[in-house]
Design a protein around this motif. Structure first.
Motif, PDB file in Angstrom:
ATOM      1  N   HIS A  47       8.990 -41.724 -46.950  1.00 54.46           N
ATOM      2  CA  HIS A  47       9.273 -42.065 -45.554  1.00 54.46           C
ATOM      3  C   HIS A  47       8.451 -43.235 -45.076  1.00 54.46           C
ATOM      4  CE1 HIS A  47      10.469 -37.752 -45.689  1.00 54.46           C
ATOM      5  NE2 HIS A  47      11.518 -38.262 -45.123  1.00 54.46           N
TER       6      HIS A  47
ATOM      7  N   VAL B 108      14.562 -37.256 -32.058  1.00 54.77           N
ATOM      8  CA  VAL B 108      14.036 -37.672 -33.354  1.00 54.77           C
ATOM      9  C   VAL B 108      13.591 -39.132 -33.304  1.00 54.77           C
ATOM     10  CG1 VAL B 108      14.602 -38.050 -35.769  1.00 54.77           C
ATOM     11  CG2 VAL B 108      15.418 -36.005 -34.623  1.00 54.77           C
ATOM     12  N   GLU B 112       9.851 -40.536 -33.975  1.00 52.01           N
ATOM     13  CA  GLU B 112       9.513 -41.485 -35.038  1.00 52.01           C
ATOM     14  C   GLU B 112       8.804 -42.694 -34.471  1.00 52.01           C
ATOM     15  OE1 GLU B 112      13.221 -42.317 -36.876  1.00 52.01           O
ATOM     16  OE2 GLU B 112      13.134 -40.565 -38.203  1.00 52.01           O
ATOM     17  N   THR B 130      18.696 -29.829 -29.667  1.00 52.21           N
ATOM     18  CA  THR B 130      17.853 -29.433 -30.785  1.00 52.21           C
ATOM     19  C   THR B 130      17.779 -27.912 -30.891  1.00 52.21           C
ATOM     20  OG1 THR B 130      16.536 -31.414 -30.405  1.00 52.21           O
ATOM     21  CG2 THR B 130      15.587 -29.729 -31.825  1.00 52.21           C
ATOM     22  N   TYR B 136      14.260 -28.249 -36.720  1.00 47.13           N
ATOM     23  CA  TYR B 136      12.982 -28.723 -36.203  1.00 47.13           C
ATOM     24  C   TYR B 136      12.170 -29.477 -37.250  1.00 47.13           C
ATOM     25  CZ  TYR B 136      14.400 -25.235 -32.807  1.00 47.13           C
ATOM     26  OH  TYR B 136      15.117 -24.518 -31.900  1.00 47.13           O
ATOM     27  N   ARG B 137      12.847 -30.044 -38.228  1.00 47.65           N
ATOM     28  CA  ARG B 137      12.112 -30.710 -39.300  1.00 47.65           C
ATOM     29  C   ARG B 137      11.239 -31.849 -38.791  1.00 47.65           C
ATOM     30  NH1 ARG B 137      16.989 -32.009 -43.143  1.00 47.65           N
ATOM     31  NH2 ARG B 137      17.903 -32.104 -41.059  1.00 47.65           N
ATOM     32  N   HIS B 138      11.758 -32.571 -37.786  1.00 49.10           N
ATOM     33  CA  HIS B 138      10.971 -33.705 -37.290  1.00 49.10           C
ATOM     34  C   HIS B 138       9.620 -33.263 -36.735  1.00 49.10           C
ATOM     35  CE1 HIS B 138      13.698 -32.157 -34.302  1.00 49.10           C
ATOM     36  NE2 HIS B 138      13.167 -32.834 -33.322  1.00 49.10           N
ATOM     37  N   GLU B 141       7.351 -32.640 -39.716  1.00 44.47           N
ATOM     38  CA  GLU B 141       6.931 -33.905 -40.315  1.00 44.47           C
ATOM     39  C   GLU B 141       5.802 -34.544 -39.529  1.00 44.47           C
ATOM     40  OE1 GLU B 141       9.497 -37.322 -41.256  1.00 44.47           O
ATOM     41  OE2 GLU B 141      10.746 -35.744 -42.159  1.00 44.47           O
ATOM     42  N   LEU B 142       5.950 -34.474 -38.222  1.00 46.02           N
ATOM     43  CA  LEU B 142       4.927 -35.007 -37.338  1.00 46.02           C
ATOM     44  C   LEU B 142       3.584 -34.377 -37.679  1.00 46.02           C
ATOM     45  CD1 LEU B 142       4.921 -36.838 -34.744  1.00 46.02           C
ATOM     46  CD2 LEU B 142       4.692 -34.716 -33.475  1.00 46.02           C
TER      47      LEU B 142
END
Lengths: 345, 345
Positions: A47, B108, B112, B130, B136-138, B141-142
């Motif tokens: 990413h 999202v 990002e 959402t 809730y993957r974002h 990732e955060l």
DNA sequence: CTGTTAGCGCGTTCAG
DNA sequence: CTGAACGCGCTAACAG
């Protein structure tokens, strides 16, 4: 805590130089297909995103625009923001919202912060305190620093920049005229202190309508509300004397809704005894009883136009950029706090 | 357009090195008094301000926190922002507000963008879309990227982060109980679709209150409003059957205000025939007729607490930071849409 | 007391 | 086809 992936790390991973990676990720023809594919796959997997800060520093622009508003808990301003946001998104800009909280000091601080390389341009509405102090040096400095500025709603004549305002005077004129047409002759005005530009403008529209209809301005019917005191008390003076109004124009929604309640407490019926018109875009108007007739401000359109002008200026390399003042039309939204009068010609 | 003044320019001006200027401006004891004074005076005169971008890049932190909210034209969220802003200012942080507009995609994107070096931490409330997608993957990732996150109001159980929520269930319980105490027995619920977490919670409180009082849940009295359709029409079904409610609990202000209007149009009087309680912090409640009794949410407190937790986490070097969920008490704000009942023990 | 160097992360010449 | 060097603006460690 996984550290952010950078060009440098990818370079090390592949044993190539940073610039090779950079080029590979931009699909530069300079790089061999094979290397490109491997690097791209790797970057994708992890990413990879170029660091905004570094990009901004390098490009000397941030693709971010700053918005300074006096208050956030305020329907009109949020509408404006909606308009700004919408267009900004389409144009690939981010929006940074700052709240001056009607304070001169915070306005200056916000501005300095934003001016400091953080944004490419600023959209602002002046705080009440600033209007009261009548001190606008920070705006001029901003412009001197070459940062494009658009003022909206509460604007300042002596600042040379793009501006977007609602047709406050025209809207107020419409409102007062409507009351006159409906047969009102004793029309009260509930407004802000005069230094608030929009209040001033709206008062002018009111005065114009009355004057054109040969009605003398009666200062007992004009109330300048001090927000620090009770609104109820201040407006109730209208109903205490002998000369009770039969029409009321209030320069915002809160004043209008409040005066309706107070009028009722004095035994008056809206709209039969007293008709009321407010000024706003707000949500309250729809839910009062009776629902409130208002002058619509079109905050969203305003925000959109403001950003449009700002981007215009940002994109223009023109040394001699010509500043404009755009006026957003206002119009009457008749609900139930005014009578439905049938007109015949 | 006056270009921004930089260390480099000052250095050239004085024929010294950049670092000398840097030190001089920081009043470093390494630099001679005379040089310091001259450089400082010069910098002062030209309003020198270190470029934020460069500083951020160097320090790897921005002293900015990002806020992602589903909607900006919304009284509750603006209240929360007020709380965040206030504390942020005191702590020397800037606030960047992004609006997801209830869209998963925008949420999202905002995330990002913010995650990309722009902010030191994020405070977010999940968009409806959402919640509906349940993706809730974002957020994960955060967190994996090491960016502190605090969720508020609309939170997600399975995400491991600090959270601040209102006591939705408890507030709803209070509301329903109040209606029961006031003598209502046919209590309707106007809520959102169940995937909206706060709607779900509030429904639970309602169910709990009724169940504890041995009242059977009647699904005809529960309306899940689809925001895409007319609210009026959806709630009017309550008044069309034989089993008309004598009490209504609505999970937000708009639903509550709307149902009052609709009830009146069906000839019912609030609060004599039907009592109504809403849920919110909003402004509408004060201006409806009758004014609306509500469960107060304390958005401001919520915002403040959220930022507090975020700063906690940012400042903590702890690898094993312990996440908390903070619950903000809700309480009843009795206005005039409920009866004033005298209780005797 | 002052200057040189390096590095934050990136893109862009310009050499090789 | 690849890499070294430079600059965006700033600070800090290290020389002199």
């Amino acid at each position: 805590m996984k550290q952010k992936i950078t060009l440098k790390k990818i370079a090390k991973e592949f044993g190539v130089s940073i610039s090779t990676v950079s080029k590979a990720l931009k699909d530069s023809p300079e790089i061999s297909l094979e290397v490109k594919e491997r690097i791209q796959a790797f970057a994708e997997y992890y990413h990879y995103k170029p660091n905004s800060l570094a990009l901004n520093l390098r490009n000397q622009k941030t693709k971010t625009i700053g918005v300074i508003i006096p208050e956030i808990v305020h329907h009109f301003f949020t509408k404006v923001i909606t308009g700004i946001e919408k267009l900004a998104n389409d144009k690939g800009y981010n929006v940074m919202i700052c709240v001056s909280n009607e304070s001169y000091e915070k306005e200056v601080l916000n501005m300095e912060m934003l001016a400091n390389g953080v944004v490419d341009g600023i959209i602002a509405s002046v705080s009440k305190e600033t209007e009261e102090k009548d001190d606008y040096r920070h705006f001029n400095e901003l412009i001197n620093n070459g940062i494009p500025l658009v003022m909206f709603d509460r604007v300042v004549d002596q600042i040379n920049c793009n501006k977007v305002i609602a047709d406050d005077k025209g809207g107020a004129f419409l409102a007062a005229e409507q009351l006159l047409k409906n047969g009102c002759s004793k029309i009260a005005l509930i407004t802000t202190p005069d230094y608030v530009t929009v209040g001033h403008e709206r008062k002018e529209g009111y005065v114009k309508a009355l004057t054109e209809n040969n009605i003398e301005i009666n200062n007992d019917l004009i109330i300048e509300v001090d927000d620090k005191l009770s609104i109820e008390e201040q407006v109730s003076s209208l109903f205490k004397g002998d000369f009770v109004p039969d029409g009321i124009f209030a320069v915002n929604e809160i004043y209008a809704a409040t005066v309706m309640t107070v009028a009722r407490s004095f035994g008056y019926h809206v709209p039969d005894d007293i008709e009321v018109i407010g000024f706003t875009d707000g949500v309250i108007s729809e839910f009062t009883t009776p629902s409130l007739s208002t002058v619509a401000q079109h905050g969203r359109t305003m925000g959109q136009k403001a950003l449009e002008l700002l981007l215009d200026e940002i994109d223009s390399q023109d040394v001699q950029y010509q500043h404009k003042t755009h006026i957003i039309k206002t119009d009457l939204k008749i609900r139930n706090s005014t009578k439905k009068v049938q007109f015949h010609n």
